[in-house]
Design an enzyme around this catalytic site. Structure first.
Site, PDB file in Angstrom:
ATOM      1  N   TYR A  33      -5.100  -1.282   1.942  1.00  0.00           N
ATOM      2  CA  TYR A  33      -4.900  -2.064   3.155  1.00  0.00           C
ATOM      3  C   TYR A  33      -6.191  -2.177   3.944  1.00  0.00           C
ATOM      4  O   TYR A  33      -7.183  -1.488   3.655  1.00  0.00           O
ATOM      5  CB  TYR A  33      -3.799  -1.438   4.021  1.00  0.00           C
ATOM      6  CG  TYR A  33      -4.213  -0.187   4.764  1.00  0.00           C
ATOM      7  CD1 TYR A  33      -4.385   1.015   4.093  1.00  0.00           C
ATOM      8  CD2 TYR A  33      -4.459  -0.213   6.143  1.00  0.00           C
ATOM      9  CE1 TYR A  33      -4.775   2.163   4.774  1.00  0.00           C
ATOM     10  CE2 TYR A  33      -4.840   0.933   6.822  1.00  0.00           C
ATOM     11  CZ  TYR A  33      -4.997   2.122   6.133  1.00  0.00           C
ATOM     12  OH  TYR A  33      -5.393   3.257   6.804  1.00  0.00           O
ATOM     13  N   ARG A  52     -14.747  -4.340   1.675  1.00  0.00           N
ATOM     14  CA  ARG A  52     -14.191  -3.012   1.396  1.00  0.00           C
ATOM     15  C   ARG A  52     -12.845  -3.135   0.683  1.00  0.00           C
ATOM     16  O   ARG A  52     -12.543  -2.361  -0.229  1.00  0.00           O
ATOM     17  CB  ARG A  52     -14.040  -2.215   2.699  1.00  0.00           C
ATOM     18  CG  ARG A  52     -13.568  -0.766   2.446  1.00  0.00           C
ATOM     19  CD  ARG A  52     -13.582   0.067   3.715  1.00  0.00           C
ATOM     20  NE  ARG A  52     -12.639  -0.437   4.703  1.00  0.00           N
ATOM     21  CZ  ARG A  52     -12.551   0.017   5.959  1.00  0.00           C
ATOM     22  NH1 ARG A  52     -13.375   0.976   6.362  1.00  0.00           N
ATOM     23  NH2 ARG A  52     -11.674  -0.486   6.788  1.00  0.00           N
ATOM     24  N   ARG A 100      10.359   1.369 -12.396  1.00  0.00           N
ATOM     25  CA  ARG A 100       9.540   2.526 -12.052  1.00  0.00           C
ATOM     26  C   ARG A 100       9.046   3.296 -13.280  1.00  0.00           C
ATOM     27  O   ARG A 100       9.821   3.863 -14.024  1.00  0.00           O
ATOM     28  CB  ARG A 100      10.336   3.481 -11.152  1.00  0.00           C
ATOM     29  CG  ARG A 100       9.518   4.644 -10.630  1.00  0.00           C
ATOM     30  CD  ARG A 100      10.324   5.512  -9.683  1.00  0.00           C
ATOM     31  NE  ARG A 100       9.520   6.608  -9.177  1.00  0.00           N
ATOM     32  CZ  ARG A 100       9.346   7.765  -9.832  1.00  0.00           C
ATOM     33  NH1 ARG A 100       9.915   7.964 -10.986  1.00  0.00           N
ATOM     34  NH2 ARG A 100       8.579   8.701  -9.292  1.00  0.00           N
ATOM     35  N   LYS A 148      -9.297   2.857   0.574  1.00  0.00           N
ATOM     36  CA  LYS A 148      -8.388   2.746   1.722  1.00  0.00           C
ATOM     37  C   LYS A 148      -6.969   2.509   1.217  1.00  0.00           C
ATOM     38  O   LYS A 148      -6.455   1.382   1.262  1.00  0.00           O
ATOM     39  CB  LYS A 148      -8.867   1.625   2.655  1.00  0.00           C
ATOM     40  CG  LYS A 148      -8.275   1.715   4.055  1.00  0.00           C
ATOM     41  CD  LYS A 148      -9.053   0.828   4.999  1.00  0.00           C
ATOM     42  CE  LYS A 148      -8.372   0.650   6.327  1.00  0.00           C
ATOM     43  NZ  LYS A 148      -8.204   1.865   7.108  1.00  0.00           N
ATOM     44  N   GLU A 181     -13.775  13.637   8.806  1.00  0.00           N
ATOM     45  CA  GLU A 181     -13.612  12.455   9.664  1.00  0.00           C
ATOM     46  C   GLU A 181     -12.326  12.628  10.467  1.00  0.00           C
ATOM     47  O   GLU A 181     -11.651  13.650  10.356  1.00  0.00           O
ATOM     48  CB  GLU A 181     -13.573  11.172   8.831  1.00  0.00           C
ATOM     49  CG  GLU A 181     -12.435  11.139   7.826  1.00  0.00           C
ATOM     50  CD  GLU A 181     -12.443   9.897   6.938  1.00  0.00           C
ATOM     51  OE1 GLU A 181     -12.934   8.835   7.350  1.00  0.00           O
ATOM     52  OE2 GLU A 181     -11.927   9.998   5.813  1.00  0.00           O
ATOM     53  N   LEU A 206     -13.717   7.741   4.429  1.00  0.00           N
ATOM     54  CA  LEU A 206     -13.676   6.290   4.359  1.00  0.00           C
ATOM     55  C   LEU A 206     -14.935   5.755   5.051  1.00  0.00           C
ATOM     56  O   LEU A 206     -15.234   6.146   6.183  1.00  0.00           O
ATOM     57  CB  LEU A 206     -12.433   5.753   5.078  1.00  0.00           C
ATOM     58  CG  LEU A 206     -12.278   4.244   4.933  1.00  0.00           C
ATOM     59  CD1 LEU A 206     -11.755   3.891   3.551  1.00  0.00           C
ATOM     60  CD2 LEU A 206     -11.344   3.700   5.993  1.00  0.00           C
TER      61      LEU A 206
HETATM   62  N1  PMP Z   1     -11.528   6.878   8.447  1.00  0.00           N
HETATM   63  C1  PMP Z   1     -10.207   6.739   8.234  1.00  0.00           C
HETATM   64  C2  PMP Z   1      -9.503   7.800   7.471  1.00  0.00           C
HETATM   65  C3  PMP Z   1      -9.530   5.616   8.724  1.00  0.00           C
HETATM   66  O1  PMP Z   1      -8.211   5.470   8.491  1.00  0.00           O
HETATM   67  C4  PMP Z   1     -10.236   4.648   9.474  1.00  0.00           C
HETATM   68  C5  PMP Z   1      -9.529   3.461  10.056  1.00  0.00           C
HETATM   69  N2  PMP Z   1      -9.101   2.571   9.094  1.00  0.00           N
HETATM   70  C6  PMP Z   1     -11.618   4.818   9.660  1.00  0.00           C
HETATM   71  C7  PMP Z   1     -12.227   5.949   9.134  1.00  0.00           C
HETATM   72  C8  PMP Z   1     -12.436   3.806  10.405  1.00  0.00           C
HETATM   73  O2  PMP Z   1     -12.668   2.674   9.617  1.00  0.00           O
HETATM   74  P1  PMP Z   1     -12.901   1.243  10.283  1.00  0.00           P
HETATM   75  O3  PMP Z   1     -14.033   1.405  11.249  1.00  0.00           O
HETATM   76  O4  PMP Z   1     -13.250   0.366   9.144  1.00  0.00           O
HETATM   77  O5  PMP Z   1     -11.632   0.896  10.977  1.00  0.00           O
END
Ligand code: PMP
Length: 295
Positions: A33, A52, A100, A148, A181, A206
């Site tokens: 997503y 991405r 499935r 993601k 993060e 991410l």
């Molecule tokens: N890390 C994680 C785990 C996230 O879910 C997000 C938000 N999608 C981010 C970092 C920040 O990414 P972005 O700046 O692309 O929203």
């Protein structure tokens, strides 16, 4: 005003919008997503988010359902039909629906869903002006956090813990005691020497599109950036801390597990970067967009 969702080629009323019970997103979290901010009817850093998304799809060998241009049209049309001027769009693509079984089924088409939401950017700005509390939580996620995926249960558990503690975000901490993060944001600190520190884009985090924009803005400000892990103790000893994400922009973190960071208020560097990012987000005709920095 009725809300409309995009589902597999059709714009349908929100209440009737659904996918098949055997969708692999539902059964295996086999999907990816993106969330893109919308300001004054325009997308913020759309190209980076779509780049991405394509990488996430490629890494999981999910077929790209349409070209980037076609996807942009779908996103724009979903926003238009919902009359969203300020908010965000959520785009999800799964491997599709099939009987499935764990291995990839042959010959199925990906499921594509888009939902637009209104957001009051003033609320985020108010959070930023006050600064927000964060807590720490163990990082119990899998080994490919650079993709993601919709497999967000560890993030949901961490965010719930933050909510129960009255905090805005949970900073995830790896087995060695380093912050990876936030549960839905990237984590940053500013050292006493005014150096920005954030983890390198590896498979452990991410690579945020907002983060890429903030890196560019910091570079333009002449700020020094170090890509390395930092510990919770280092964060507590830092001058400032902040998070970045598409829907938070830049928000200063003023306490961690109830202990103040710096002077316990929003720092000058984070506040400056937020101001610059707000300008960037508002300027859709800007000559640059944040790129996706591939791990
Ligand atoms: N890390 C994680 C785990 C996230 O879910 C997000 C938000 N999608 C981010 C970092 C920040 O990414 P972005 O700046 O692309 O929203």
């Amino acid at each position: 005003m009725s809300r409309i969702a995009y589902v597999n080629g059709q714009y349908v009323p929100y209440a009737q919008a659904g996918v098949h019970v055997e969708d692999r997103g539902f059964q295996f979290a086999d999907g990816v997503y993106e969330v893109v901010a919308i300001t004054d009817g325009g997308f913020v850093d759309l190209e980076g988010h779509l780049a991405r998304l394509e990488r996430s799809l490629d890494e999981l060998r999910i077929e790209r359902p349409m070209t980037r241009a076609a996807l942009s049209v779908v996103l724009r049309e979903t926003v238009r039909r919902n009359r969203v001027r300020n908010g965000s769009i959520y785009l999800q693509i799964t491997r599709g629906a099939a009987k499935r079984e764990f291995a990839f089924p042959a010959g199925i088409a990906p499921t594509v869903v888009a939902i637009a939401r209104h957001l009051d950017w003033n609320k985020a700005a108010a959070n930023a002006a006050r600064g927000v509390p964060a807590i720490t939580q163990p990082d119990i996620r899998w080994g490919r956090c650079d993709i993601k995926t919709v497999g967000l249960l560890p993030a949901a558990l961490a965010k719930q813990a933050a909510k129960e503690a009255g905090a805005y975000e949970a900073w995830l901490v790896d087995e060695k005691g380093f912050v990876t993060e936030g549960s839905s944001s990237n984590a940053w600190i500013v050292t006493k020497e005014n150096v920005l520190v954030t983890r390198a884009p590896t498979t452990e985090i991410l690579s945020g599109i907002t983060r890429a924009a903030v890196l560019e803005l910091a570079k333009r400000e002449g700020l020094k950036v170090e890509f390395r892990p930092f510990t919770v103790a280092e964060a507590l000893a830092a001058k400032e801390a902040f998070v970045s994400s598409a829907t938070s922009y830049v928000i200063p973190v003023v306490t961690l597990d109830g202990k103040p960071i710096g002077n316990g208020g929003p720092g000058v560097v984070a506040s400056r970067l937020r101001g610059l990012y707000e300008t960037h987000a508002a300027n859709h005709s800007s000559d640059w967009q944040a790129p996706f920095i591939s791990p």
